[in-house]
Enzyme design. Structure first.
Site, PDB file in Angstrom:
ATOM      1  N   TYR A   1     -15.565   1.124   9.013  1.00 24.30           N
ATOM      2  CA  TYR A   1     -14.096   1.218   9.005  1.00 24.30           C
ATOM      3  C   TYR A   1     -13.599   1.792  10.328  1.00 24.30           C
ATOM      4  CZ  TYR A   1      -9.516   3.339   8.015  1.00 24.30           C
ATOM      5  OH  TYR A   1      -8.198   3.738   8.073  1.00 24.30           O
TER       6      TYR A   1
ATOM      7  N   GLY B   1       0.822  -1.215   0.000  1.00 27.63           N
ATOM      8  CA  GLY B   1       0.000   0.000   0.000  1.00 27.63           C
ATOM      9  C   GLY B   1       0.852   1.259   0.000  1.00 27.63           C
ATOM     10  N   GLN B   2       0.166   2.403   0.069  1.00 31.12           N
ATOM     11  CA  GLN B   2       0.876   3.696   0.044  1.00 31.12           C
ATOM     12  C   GLN B   2       1.907   3.805   1.175  1.00 31.12           C
ATOM     13  OE1 GLN B   2      -0.711   8.134  -0.100  1.00 31.12           O
ATOM     14  NE2 GLN B   2      -0.908   7.388   2.001  1.00 31.12           N
TER      15      GLN B   2
ATOM     16  N   LYS C   1     -11.360   0.001  13.260  1.00 31.83           N
ATOM     17  CA  LYS C   1     -10.063   0.564  13.653  1.00 31.83           C
ATOM     18  C   LYS C   1     -10.031   0.906  15.148  1.00 31.83           C
ATOM     19  CE  LYS C   1      -7.218   0.917  10.072  1.00 31.83           C
ATOM     20  NZ  LYS C   1      -5.801   0.526  10.108  1.00 31.83           N
TER      21      LYS C   1
ATOM     22  N   ARG D   1      -1.117   7.422  -3.380  1.00 28.96           N
ATOM     23  CA  ARG D   1      -2.428   7.255  -2.752  1.00 28.96           C
ATOM     24  C   ARG D   1      -3.357   6.507  -3.703  1.00 28.96           C
ATOM     25  NH1 ARG D   1      -5.482   6.876   1.887  1.00 28.96           N
ATOM     26  NH2 ARG D   1      -6.290   8.908   2.545  1.00 28.96           N
TER      27      ARG D   1
ATOM     28  N   GLU E   1     -10.190   8.894  11.674  1.00 30.91           N
ATOM     29  CA  GLU E   1     -11.601   8.560  11.453  1.00 30.91           C
ATOM     30  C   GLU E   1     -12.257   8.111  12.764  1.00 30.91           C
ATOM     31  OE1 GLU E   1     -13.663   8.606   8.564  1.00 30.91           O
ATOM     32  OE2 GLU E   1     -12.046   9.841   7.775  1.00 30.91           O
TER      33      GLU E   1
ATOM     34  N   LEU F   1       0.163  -2.173   8.993  1.00 28.83           N
ATOM     35  CA  LEU F   1      -0.476  -1.184   8.111  1.00 28.83           C
ATOM     36  C   LEU F   1      -1.554  -1.820   7.236  1.00 28.83           C
ATOM     37  CD1 LEU F   1       2.728   0.704   6.837  1.00 28.83           C
ATOM     38  CD2 LEU F   1       1.520   0.925   9.007  1.00 28.83           C
TER      39      LEU F   1
ATOM     40  N   THR G   1      -6.363   5.709  13.245  1.00 28.18           N
ATOM     41  CA  THR G   1      -6.798   6.720  12.280  1.00 28.18           C
ATOM     42  C   THR G   1      -7.639   7.820  12.916  1.00 28.18           C
ATOM     43  OG1 THR G   1      -8.308   7.066  10.416  1.00 28.18           O
ATOM     44  CG2 THR G   1      -8.673   5.100  11.701  1.00 28.18           C
TER      45      THR G   1
HETATM   46  P1  NDP Z   1      -3.620   1.249   1.421  1.00 30.17           P
HETATM   47  O1  NDP Z   1      -5.055   0.967   1.156  1.00 30.17           O
HETATM   48  O2  NDP Z   1      -2.803   1.941   0.380  1.00 30.17           O
HETATM   49  O3  NDP Z   1      -2.874  -0.141   1.773  1.00 30.17           O
HETATM   50  C1  NDP Z   1      -3.524  -1.157   2.481  1.00 30.17           C
HETATM   51  C2  NDP Z   1      -2.634  -2.370   2.504  1.00 30.17           C
HETATM   52  O4  NDP Z   1      -3.292  -3.419   3.244  1.00 30.17           O
HETATM   53  C3  NDP Z   1      -2.299  -2.964   1.127  1.00 30.17           C
HETATM   54  O5  NDP Z   1      -0.959  -3.374   1.122  1.00 30.17           O
HETATM   55  C4  NDP Z   1      -3.225  -4.163   1.059  1.00 30.17           C
HETATM   56  O6  NDP Z   1      -2.746  -5.189   0.213  1.00 30.17           O
HETATM   57  C5  NDP Z   1      -3.175  -4.627   2.509  1.00 30.17           C
HETATM   58  N1  NDP Z   1      -4.232  -5.555   2.850  1.00 30.17           N
HETATM   59  C6  NDP Z   1      -5.566  -5.408   2.644  1.00 30.17           C
HETATM   60  N2  NDP Z   1      -6.217  -6.501   3.072  1.00 30.17           N
HETATM   61  C7  NDP Z   1      -5.284  -7.350   3.576  1.00 30.17           C
HETATM   62  C8  NDP Z   1      -5.341  -8.641   4.152  1.00 30.17           C
HETATM   63  N3  NDP Z   1      -6.503  -9.298   4.321  1.00 30.17           N
HETATM   64  N4  NDP Z   1      -4.187  -9.222   4.554  1.00 30.17           N
HETATM   65  C9  NDP Z   1      -2.990  -8.590   4.379  1.00 30.17           C
HETATM   66  N5  NDP Z   1      -2.873  -7.364   3.831  1.00 30.17           N
HETATM   67  C10 NDP Z   1      -4.023  -6.750   3.434  1.00 30.17           C
HETATM   68  O7  NDP Z   1      -3.546   2.049   2.807  1.00 30.17           O
HETATM   69  P2  NDP Z   1      -2.514   3.196   3.275  1.00 30.17           P
HETATM   70  O8  NDP Z   1      -1.152   2.793   2.933  1.00 30.17           O
HETATM   71  O9  NDP Z   1      -3.034   4.518   2.853  1.00 30.17           O
HETATM   72  O10 NDP Z   1      -2.721   3.147   4.851  1.00 30.17           O
HETATM   73  C11 NDP Z   1      -1.932   2.278   5.668  1.00 30.17           C
HETATM   74  C12 NDP Z   1      -2.678   2.007   6.959  1.00 30.17           C
HETATM   75  O11 NDP Z   1      -2.898   3.231   7.660  1.00 30.17           O
HETATM   76  C13 NDP Z   1      -4.060   1.382   6.785  1.00 30.17           C
HETATM   77  O12 NDP Z   1      -4.268   0.510   7.882  1.00 30.17           O
HETATM   78  C14 NDP Z   1      -5.004   2.566   6.866  1.00 30.17           C
HETATM   79  O13 NDP Z   1      -6.289   2.164   7.268  1.00 30.17           O
HETATM   80  C15 NDP Z   1      -4.285   3.410   7.901  1.00 30.17           C
HETATM   81  N6  NDP Z   1      -4.509   4.829   7.826  1.00 30.17           N
HETATM   82  C16 NDP Z   1      -4.317   5.496   6.646  1.00 30.17           C
HETATM   83  C17 NDP Z   1      -4.496   6.859   6.566  1.00 30.17           C
HETATM   84  C18 NDP Z   1      -4.258   7.596   5.280  1.00 30.17           C
HETATM   85  O14 NDP Z   1      -4.646   8.767   5.205  1.00 30.17           O
HETATM   86  N7  NDP Z   1      -3.606   7.009   4.289  1.00 30.17           N
HETATM   87  C19 NDP Z   1      -4.923   7.646   7.753  1.00 30.17           C
HETATM   88  C20 NDP Z   1      -4.973   6.863   8.971  1.00 30.17           C
HETATM   89  C21 NDP Z   1      -4.791   5.509   8.989  1.00 30.17           C
HETATM   90  P3  NDP Z   1      -3.130  -5.247  -1.376  1.00 30.17           P
HETATM   91  O15 NDP Z   1      -2.066  -4.431  -2.070  1.00 30.17           O
HETATM   92  O16 NDP Z   1      -3.044  -6.698  -1.661  1.00 30.17           O
HETATM   93  O17 NDP Z   1      -4.499  -4.658  -1.540  1.00 30.17           O
HETATM   94  P1  GDP Z   2     -11.397   9.440   4.303  1.00 30.16           P
HETATM   95  O1  GDP Z   2     -11.255  10.673   5.121  1.00 30.16           O
HETATM   96  O2  GDP Z   2     -10.534   8.309   4.771  1.00 30.16           O
HETATM   97  O3  GDP Z   2     -12.802   9.006   4.093  1.00 30.16           O
HETATM   98  O4  GDP Z   2     -10.740   9.811   2.872  1.00 30.16           O
HETATM   99  P2  GDP Z   2     -11.387  10.098   1.443  1.00 30.16           P
HETATM  100  O5  GDP Z   2     -10.312  10.723   0.622  1.00 30.16           O
HETATM  101  O6  GDP Z   2     -12.048   8.877   0.885  1.00 30.16           O
HETATM  102  O7  GDP Z   2     -12.542  11.173   1.744  1.00 30.16           O
HETATM  103  C1  GDP Z   2     -12.244  12.420   2.329  1.00 30.16           C
HETATM  104  C2  GDP Z   2     -13.496  13.286   2.291  1.00 30.16           C
HETATM  105  O8  GDP Z   2     -13.763  13.663   0.937  1.00 30.16           O
HETATM  106  C3  GDP Z   2     -14.767  12.593   2.811  1.00 30.16           C
HETATM  107  O9  GDP Z   2     -15.445  13.485   3.665  1.00 30.16           O
HETATM  108  C4  GDP Z   2     -15.583  12.359   1.548  1.00 30.16           C
HETATM  109  O10 GDP Z   2     -17.005  12.386   1.750  1.00 30.16           O
HETATM  110  C5  GDP Z   2     -15.147  13.550   0.705  1.00 30.16           C
HETATM  111  N1  GDP Z   2     -15.389  13.346  -0.735  1.00 30.16           N
HETATM  112  C6  GDP Z   2     -16.064  14.173  -1.554  1.00 30.16           C
HETATM  113  N2  GDP Z   2     -16.143  13.664  -2.782  1.00 30.16           N
HETATM  114  C7  GDP Z   2     -15.488  12.475  -2.758  1.00 30.16           C
HETATM  115  C8  GDP Z   2     -15.229  11.480  -3.752  1.00 30.16           C
HETATM  116  O11 GDP Z   2     -15.626  11.596  -4.909  1.00 30.16           O
HETATM  117  N3  GDP Z   2     -14.488  10.402  -3.355  1.00 30.16           N
HETATM  118  C9  GDP Z   2     -14.028  10.266  -2.078  1.00 30.16           C
HETATM  119  N4  GDP Z   2     -13.277   9.202  -1.769  1.00 30.16           N
HETATM  120  N5  GDP Z   2     -14.287  11.183  -1.110  1.00 30.16           N
HETATM  121  C10 GDP Z   2     -15.005  12.271  -1.459  1.00 30.16           C
END
Ligand code: NDP
Ligand code: GDP
Length: 324
Positions: A152, A12-13, A156, A187, A130, A83, A128
């Site tokens: 979600y 992931g990211q 969490k 992302r 959230e 993560l 998070t």
């Molecule tokens: P991503 O969605 O980019 O990455 C999620 C990762 O989890 C991927 O590598 C995915 O693998 C893996 N995954 C999903 N399901 C499973 C499973 N069943 N078993 C093993 N691995 C799995 O998320 P981010 O990198 O953005 O975020 C990282 C973490 O931080 C997450 O837990 C997210 O909820 C949390 N977080 C993120 C925030 C953000 O703004 N980015 C804010 C706060 C918390 P695959 O590539 O196979 O799909």
């Molecule tokens: P989140 O904070 O983890 O839900 O991250 P998102 O990027 O998915 O959403 C951030 C905010 O953007 C939320 O309040 C959404 O309702 C708002 N939003 C508005 N339009 C969109 C859209 O088209 N896609 C997503 N993903 N979010 C949107």
């Protein structure tokens, strides 16, 4: 001696940026890889950073504790960064049970495997903002009460409290980072920031003429993922485990994010953004604004990338990708 780290969610990211950071610190970096029929796209983010060949992958899934046990027995990690998650809020209403098992129980599978096999391993949980959902204080800190607003966030929150509980019950070095939204060119395309920067690039290149979005009034505290993974690492270097808010301390609406992104390529958001009910949520998190004072005081961490720099980097990366 060089340390060994295991990252769940390495594809992931955040996993990609964290792997890059740990490699730069000479760690041996291992990751969980869940099997996919589309194996060719799995390494895309690590490849983007040029480190796909530098990390070792292990076939496992957060929902299968036996696979986690086997990986921990093989890797013997000093640090585990959990993560992995079903991380998209909107999908969590369509797949609430899966979200609970991966993002909630998945964390407990890792904690339990550490407790049984390797209690000296340090653990990081990706909590998070959230979890604050319907906010109870205008600036959210580690002491602000939680009020989750999606499956979600509820999943969490369970993982968050289990991390606290395993720390208090079994003395594990387990810490939670309560991270506010963080973005980057890596992302996922379904998140609003990346959807906007990808859309701006398409419109600029003549490949599209508008973007459809949901709630433009929602406000988020957006930082850069590259800065935030540094905070994760710092938490595990402390003598005492603890929980920390990681945020910029500035909040911006989706509408203003659009304005910044379109302005970067000399266009006006109002000419190209349409509101579409399909992107609204059953329950919204209207505004998030983090108070990162504790992370600054105790970890010496603060966000270094401004929102303007983040937007510019994301739009430029999407322009480059789509021009190829
Ligand atoms: P991503 O969605 O980019 O990455 C999620 C990762 O989890 C991927 O590598 C995915 O693998 C893996 N995954 C999903 N399901 C499973 C499973 N069943 N078993 C093993 N691995 C799995 O998320 P981010 O990198 O953005 O975020 C990282 C973490 O931080 C997450 O837990 C997210 O909820 C949390 N977080 C993120 C925030 C953000 O703004 N980015 C804010 C706060 C918390 P695959 O590539 O196979 O799909
Ligand atoms: P989140 O904070 O983890 O839900 O991250 P998102 O990027 O998915 O959403 C951030 C905010 O953007 C939320 O309040 C959404 O309702 C708002 N939003 C508005 N339009 C969109 C859209 O088209 N896609 C997503 N993903 N979010 C949107």
């Amino acid at each position: 001696m060089a340390k060994t780290a295991l990252i769940t969610g390495i594809t992931g990211q955040d996993g990609a940026y964290l792997a890059q950071l740990l490699l730069s610190k000479n760690y041996s970096v291992h990751g969980l890889l869940r099997r996919s029929a589309s194996a060719d796209v799995i390494g895309a983010r690590l490849n983007f950073l040029g480190i796909l060949g530098d990390v070792e992958m292990h076939d496992a899934n957060l929902t299968d504790i036996t696979s986690i046990i086997r990986v921990i027995q093989t890797v013997k990690p000093d640090e585990i960064y959990n993560l992995g998650a079903q991380s998209f809020v909107k999908t969590s209403w369509q797949q609430p049970v899966l979200t609970g098992s991966v993002s909630g129980l998945g964390a407990v599978n890792v904690l339990e495997a550490i407790r049984l096999l390797s209690p000296q391993t340090r653990f990081y949980q990706a909590s998070t903002s959230e979890m604050y959902g319907l906010i109870q204080e205008p600036r959210q800190s580690e002491t602000t009460p939680f009020y989750p607003r999606s499956p979600y966030a509820a999943a969490k929150l369970y993982a968050h409290w289990m991390t606290v509980n395993y720390r208090e019950s079994f003395g594990l070095h387990a810490s939670s980072g309560i991270l506010f939204n963080h973005e980057s060119p890596l992302r996922g395309i379904e998140f609003v920031t990346r959807k906007i920067t990808d859309g701006v690039a398409r419109i600029k290149l003549g490949l599209a003429d508008h973007i459809s979005l949901g709630n433009l009034d929602a406000k988020r505290d957006w930082g850069h993922a590259r800065d935030y993974v540094e905070a994760m690492w710092l938490m595990l270097q402390q003598d005492t485990p603890d929980d920390y808010v990681v945020a910029t301390g500035r909040t911006t609406s989706v509408r203003d994010f659009c304005d910044l992104a379109f302005a970067h390529v000399g266009l006006k958001a109002a000419d190209h953004v349409r509101v579409d009910e399909r992107f609204m949520r059953p329950a919204e998190v209207d505004v998030l604004l983090g108070n990162p004072d504790k992370a600054k005081a105790k970890l010496g961490w603060q966000a270094t990338t401004t929102l303007e720099q983040l937007v510019a980097e994301m739009v430029e990366a999407d322009l480059k990708r789509l021009s190829r």
